[in-house]
Structure formats: C-alpha cells, structure tokens
Scaffold this active site. Structure first.
Site, PDB file in Angstrom:
ATOM      1  N   CYS A  80      -4.470 -57.808 -31.166  1.00  0.00           N
ATOM      2  CA  CYS A  80      -4.733 -59.182 -31.597  1.00  0.00           C
ATOM      3  C   CYS A  80      -4.834 -60.147 -30.419  1.00  0.00           C
ATOM      4  O   CYS A  80      -4.944 -61.353 -30.599  1.00  0.00           O
ATOM      5  CB  CYS A  80      -3.670 -59.653 -32.589  1.00  0.00           C
TER       6      CYS A  80
ATOM      7  N   GLU B 170       3.865 -56.493 -26.625  1.00  0.00           N
ATOM      8  CA  GLU B 170       3.281 -57.397 -25.629  1.00  0.00           C
ATOM      9  C   GLU B 170       4.132 -57.512 -24.370  1.00  0.00           C
ATOM     10  O   GLU B 170       3.833 -58.296 -23.470  1.00  0.00           O
ATOM     11  CB  GLU B 170       2.995 -58.776 -26.231  1.00  0.00           C
TER      12      GLU B 170
ATOM     13  N   HIS C 298      -2.662 -70.848 -23.946  1.00  0.00           N
ATOM     14  CA  HIS C 298      -2.796 -71.185 -25.365  1.00  0.00           C
ATOM     15  C   HIS C 298      -3.730 -72.367 -25.586  1.00  0.00           C
ATOM     16  O   HIS C 298      -4.365 -72.476 -26.629  1.00  0.00           O
ATOM     17  CB  HIS C 298      -1.424 -71.384 -26.005  1.00  0.00           C
TER      18      HIS C 298
ATOM     19  N   ASP D 113      -0.263 -61.272 -23.480  1.00  0.00           N
ATOM     20  CA  ASP D 113       1.041 -61.219 -22.829  1.00  0.00           C
ATOM     21  C   ASP D 113       1.265 -59.883 -22.138  1.00  0.00           C
ATOM     22  O   ASP D 113       1.917 -59.831 -21.092  1.00  0.00           O
ATOM     23  CB  ASP D 113       2.160 -61.493 -23.842  1.00  0.00           C
TER      24      ASP D 113
HETATM   25  C1  PEP Z   1      -0.960 -61.980 -27.104  1.00  0.00           C
HETATM   26  O1  PEP Z   1      -0.029 -62.192 -26.327  1.00  0.00           O
HETATM   27  O2  PEP Z   1      -1.911 -61.218 -26.834  1.00  0.00           O
HETATM   28  C2  PEP Z   1      -0.988 -62.655 -28.414  1.00  0.00           C
HETATM   29  C3  PEP Z   1      -1.893 -62.341 -29.315  1.00  0.00           C
HETATM   30  O3  PEP Z   1      -0.094 -63.648 -28.633  1.00  0.00           O
HETATM   31  P1  PEP Z   1      -0.231 -65.095 -27.992  1.00  0.00           P
HETATM   32  O4  PEP Z   1      -1.591 -65.202 -27.343  1.00  0.00           O
HETATM   33  O5  PEP Z   1      -0.053 -66.097 -29.060  1.00  0.00           O
HETATM   34  O6  PEP Z   1       0.867 -65.125 -26.983  1.00  0.00           O
HETATM   35 MG    MG Z   2       1.738 -63.163 -27.081  1.00  0.00          MG
END
Ligand code: PEP
Ligand code: MG
Length: 591
Positions: A521, A450, A203, A474
């Site tokens: 996403c 995910e 992140h 994820d």
């Molecule tokens: C993902 O896991 O692809 C996602 C979009 O959520 P995050 O990156 O915030 O875990």
């Molecule tokens: Mg995620």
C-alpha cells in the site's frame, strides 16, 4: 525573465498557471472566487474589518498605562498608518475586483507582495516594519473570520471551484505545507503545487498526489525566486518548475498538456475492465484514501476496495478537539457503506513523524527539537501510549464492521509485545461493546510491514494476523535510514535499493507460503515503474491513489507473469536493480 527551479516530481502531468504565493502561516486562509457582482460586497466586508481593527488599535492606545514607553504608542500609530496605506487598501481591492479573490485571499496575496518589497529595503528600520505589516494583516484576517462566525476560515465555500469562468488557472507556491493543510486544498482553485521542502513520499506529497494535479516538492528556493502572479509551468513528470516561460517553451508545454489529457481520457476507458494479466492472473487494485468522502472517487476509478484508509487525517485540523467514538464510527461507517460491499481497510491512527496532530509543517517540526520524530512516538507506539483513545478508535471500527466488509490495519509494529498489546486492547474494546449491548460485525486484522524488523520476522506477524500490508514508503525510509520528508537526503531515498527489494520479496514469499493475503500500500504500488517488478515477486494486491488505478491496470493487462518471474532473479541479484529491471522487464522506466 524566464528561469527554472528543480525539485522532485510528485504528481504527473503539466500544470500552467499564475503563481499564488502563500506563506506557511497563511495556508489556512480560505481561497475562493467571488463573482463580479459580489465584489462590492466583498470590498465592503474588508472595509468593515478595517474599521473594526482601527477602533481596536485606538482602544489599545487609549488604554495604554501612563508609564508605558512612548514607543508603544508610536508603534500603534505605525499600525494605523499601515492599515490605511494605499499599498494595502487599494492593492487589496485590485485582487478582489480584477482577480475575483475573496477578501482574505486578496489580503494574503497583497501581504506576500509587500513582504518582498520590505525584504528588499536597504534601510534597517523600514525593513523591520514588515513584522508590523504582518501583525496588521493578522488582525484584519481575524476580524474577517470573526465576522463570518468562522474562527477557522476553511473549509471552502460551495462556490470554490477549480474553474471560474474566464479566470487564469492558478498554481500554489509555498515554502511548506503540512499534510493537514494540504488536505484543505481538495476541491480548491489550484491546478498545481510547488513547495520548497519535502520528499517524494512525505505525507504532504502523498496528499498532493491524491489531489491528482501536477506537483513538485523539495524545490528549495522556489518560494523565494517566484513572485506573486508569475506565470509558471509545473512539470510534474520531471520535477521542474519553469518561471515565466518564453512563448516557445509555453507552447511546447501546452502541447504536452493536451497529450497528457488525451492519455488520461484513454486510460479512463479501462476503469471497469478487470485487472487480469496476459497469462490470466487476477490482480486486485485497491484504493488509498484519506477521508470517507474519497470513497466514491475510489469506486469511480475502478478500485475493487479500499486497501488503506489513513484514519489519522480525521484527527487533524481539530484545534485540539479530537473526534469521539461516535464521530469516528460515523466516518468509518460512511466509508464502508460508500464502498457498497467492497472491502475497506482502515488503518488505526498513524500520528507522529511528519503527521503531527496540529497543523505543524515539516519546517516547523524541525524547529521543535523533536530529535528523531520518525523514530519516536509514532503510529501504534502512540496508540499504545494512549490506550483510552486507542480503544475508542477500536470500538468505533468494530461498530462500523457491522455495516460491511471491514479490515483493521495496524501501522508500524515491530515487537511481539506490541502485537500482544494490540490484541489485548482489541479484546477489551470488544468486551466494552458487549457490556453496553452495542453490535459489531465480522472483521479481519492486518499488520503493516514497514519496519525492517517486521519484514525480517514476518512469520511472527503471519501467525497473529489475518493479512499483511507492506508500507514501502516507511520500509524504504527505515531500511536506508533516510528521512522521507527531508529534501536534503531525498536523492538517497530509493525503493529500488537491493536491500529494500529483498525485504519486500521476502515478505511476499513468506505470506504466500503461509497462505495469508499480502498487499503493498506504499507509493510503489501506484508507480507504474514498479508494477512488473511487484508482479514478478508474486504480488497480486496493490493499493494506491485512485488516480493511479487506470495506469497500473494498463501495465497489468500487458504483463505476462511467467516471463516476469523468470527475469526476477536477475533483477534481485543486480547491483543496480532499477537499471536491470529496464533490461529484464522491457518497458520499465527506472526511478
Ligand atoms: C507506507 O509507509 O508505505 C504507508 C503506506 O504508510 P504511510 O505512507 O502513511 O506512512
Ligand atoms: Mg507508513
């Protein structure tokens, strides 16, 4: 001496600038420039803080109990000596006068320089004085913060800007930065980042990417090898940092920097062109945002809505005081209103794993002995464990839905029981609003796919939800059992792994069969190397950082989905799909 440090590319492009080393514990120190005319006042501020700390230490000394060991008083003498030592006082002034750093930044910069010198000392006693120096600087920083009435030095003042006339550009080097701290660097003075730890989809890296400046993470020894003020080239395409480059190397990178600026300007022109493939397929390009304030940039980039608003960032940097229902409502409403009628997908909090509520970095988390944070109490699991807070967020979301097109997205679901519990909480939140006579509007509810368990039984999700959104970050992490924030296993983190591709393909196919919208996403959506692959799988909705919209759009405009679909089976059947995609889709760059 010139040297190269290797890490992982996070954000494309080249940054050239002087290194600003920031210790992880010092990341929250405000970094901004003070105009030359204000330098004297800044030095005066520093002097006042020094006098205040000196009195503080004198009082401590005076009040020492009679039977206190003599070493204690001697230690405070050492602190006083360090406080008045030229290496701290004069050199800190130098950063203010010559570099126009604010006092806190100047102190932190000088502490970094001195800390290195202490580390290199032969004498054990002297080397250990580094801790004393850190304590003295800590006291000074606290005094400075107290004097400005600002216990927490950030956010940056209005005059903090990326460009300060005549200044050398600056790049930030830190061992580690928490996602919450990374967020503080939006609109900061830095034109690039390097961190020792982290993976491409950690992140911290995701937030760094949203700043749209070149960054390299997982560069392991970078913060040890690089010195304060070294000249650095950050190659965000290759994941390389060149320290003190030779004039020839520097010129080569300046050339690439100009070329990439030109390319950006060229792509910018596509902003308002609809994303339609050569064979007439309409593709929806949405934006991922972290805060409501990012919404205008999403519209500006040409996104046709927000596909992922990571609401957990509203909950960070709060010193334990979490946003209440009204504050959340205002934030969600602001995002919905800023998007002016375009859809806004807000994900319920995804706290946990590498996104703790407080400002712990990954390295600190590792020392916390939470055995498997990514597999622990995270995302919807956390929300369902705190039902009061979950309903508070749901009420705020429902109220915001009265102001525009809002979609609620639920992260990390895997079990039917979690789906049921989520809808129960939603029903209760709605009833609570009705009871108190507060309005709410129409909204849709979607599930993130995910976790492999969710992808494998996606039909269950399609029955309960209005739409699904694939979180490839994820999904890759959990399918391959690779911690996405751990640079030690980053080489094994591969969204092109056949198993990951099959889960994505399966999810898209089943969603389409059920007639429900499906989007991606995760970071794959903004990676142009994956655009053709996802189009070939039938995906027509991509959500990514606003800065990636134009580049992905360019790929969409050049794609012919009929030709891509024919090549897909070959890619999916390949032992090495990334290499096969290069052959099958033509221009795709693997990796
Ligand atoms: C993902 O896991 O692809 C996602 C979009 O959520 P995050 O990156 O915030 O875990
Ligand atoms: Mg995620």
């Amino acid at each position: 001496m010139s040297l190269q440090v290797f890490g992982m590319p996070v954000s494309r492009g080249v940054a050239i600038g002087r290194a600003v080393l920031v210790a992880s514990s010092r990341v929250d120190v405000a970094h901004y420039y003070v105009a030359a005319a204000e330098a004297e006042a800044e030095i005066e501020r520093l002097k006042r803080a020094r006098d205040a700390v000196a009195s503080e230490i004198h009082v401590l000394q005076r009040d020492l109990p009679r039977d206190a060991p003599a070493e204690l008083s001697a230690l405070l003498d050492v602190h006083l000596m360090l406080l008045h030592d030229e290496m701290l006082t004069d050199a800190t002034k130098h950063w203010i006068v010559e570099r126009h750093y604010n006092a806190e930044w100047a102190l932190a910069a000088q502490l970094e320089v001195l800390a290195r010198q202490f580390d290199e000392m032969e004498d054990d006693y002297l080397r250990e004085r580094k801790a004393d120096l850190e304590q003295v600087v800590e006291r000074l920083l606290r005094r400075l913060a107290a004097a400005t009435g600002d216990g927490h030095a950030l956010p940056l003042p209005a005059h903090a800007a990326r460009d300060f006339a005549g200044e050398d550009p600056l790049v930030l080097v830190a061992s580690d930065i928490s996602p919450a701290d990374m967020l503080q660097f939006k609109n900061s003075v830095f034109t690039g980042f390097v961190t020792d730890v982290g993976g491409r989809t950690s992140h911290t890296a995701i937030v760094a990417r949203s700043l749209d400046i070149p960054a390299v993470v997982g560069a392991r020894e970078a913060s040890r090898l690089i010195r304060q003020d070294d000249w650095l080239v950050i190659d965000g395409d290759a994941g390389v940092v060149v320290v003190n480059p030779s004039p020839i190397v520097l010129e080569e990178y300046r050339f690439r920097q100009r070329a990439s600026d030109l390319e950006r300007a060229r792509l910018d022109r596509l902003r308002h062109t609809p994303a339609v493939t050569l064979d007439g397929e309409r593709v929806e390009l949405l934006a991922n945002i972290e805060l409501p304030g990012d919404a205008p940039a999403a519209v500006e980039a040409g996104a046709v809505g927000v596909g992922l608003f990571r609401s957990e960032f509203l909950f960070m940097n709060r010193d334990g005081r979490l946003p209440d229902e009204d504050e959340q409502y205002e934030a969600y409403r602001a995002a919905v209103v800023a998007m002016g009628g375009l859809p806004v997908t807000i994900r319920t909090v995804d706290i946990g794993a590498d996104k703790p509520l407080d400002r712990m970095s990954v390295a600190e988390l590792r020392h916390e002995h939470v055995l498997n944070p990514a597999m622990g109490l995270r995302a919807i699991r956390w929300s369902l464990a705190e039902p009061g807070m979950f309903r508070q967020q749901l009420r705020a979301l429902l109220r915001a839905s009265a102001h525009g097109k809002l979609r609620i997205l639920v992260p990390m679901l895997a079990h039917l029981s979690e789906i049921r519990a989520t809808f129960e909480q939603l029903a209760r939140a709605r009833a609570q609003l009705d009871e108190s006579g507060r309005a709410w509007g129409r909204f849709e509810v979607g599930a993130m796919i995910e976790v492999p368990a969710a992808a494998l039984q996606v039909e269950l999700f399609l029955r309960h939800f209005d739409f699904v959104s694939i979180g490839t970050n994820d999904l890759t992490q959990y399918t391959l059992a690779i911690d996405r924030a751990d640079e030690a296993v980053a080489h094994l983190y591969d969204p092109w792994h056949p198993s990951v591709l099959h889960l994505i393909q399966h999810t898209i196919e089943r969603a389409q069969a059920a007639g429900k919208p499906v989007e991606v996403c995760g970071e794959m959506a903004g990676d142009t190397a994956c655009t053709e692959l996802l189009l070939a799988m039938g995906l027509r909705s991509f959500s990514m950082h606003p800065s990636r919209v134009a580049a992905v759009k360019q790929r969409v405009l050049r794609a012919d989905t009929r030709r891509l679909a024919a090549a897909l089976q070959r890619v999916l059947a390949a032992e090495s799909p990334a290499a096969e995609a290069v052959a099958a889709f033509g221009s795709v760059q693997a990796g």
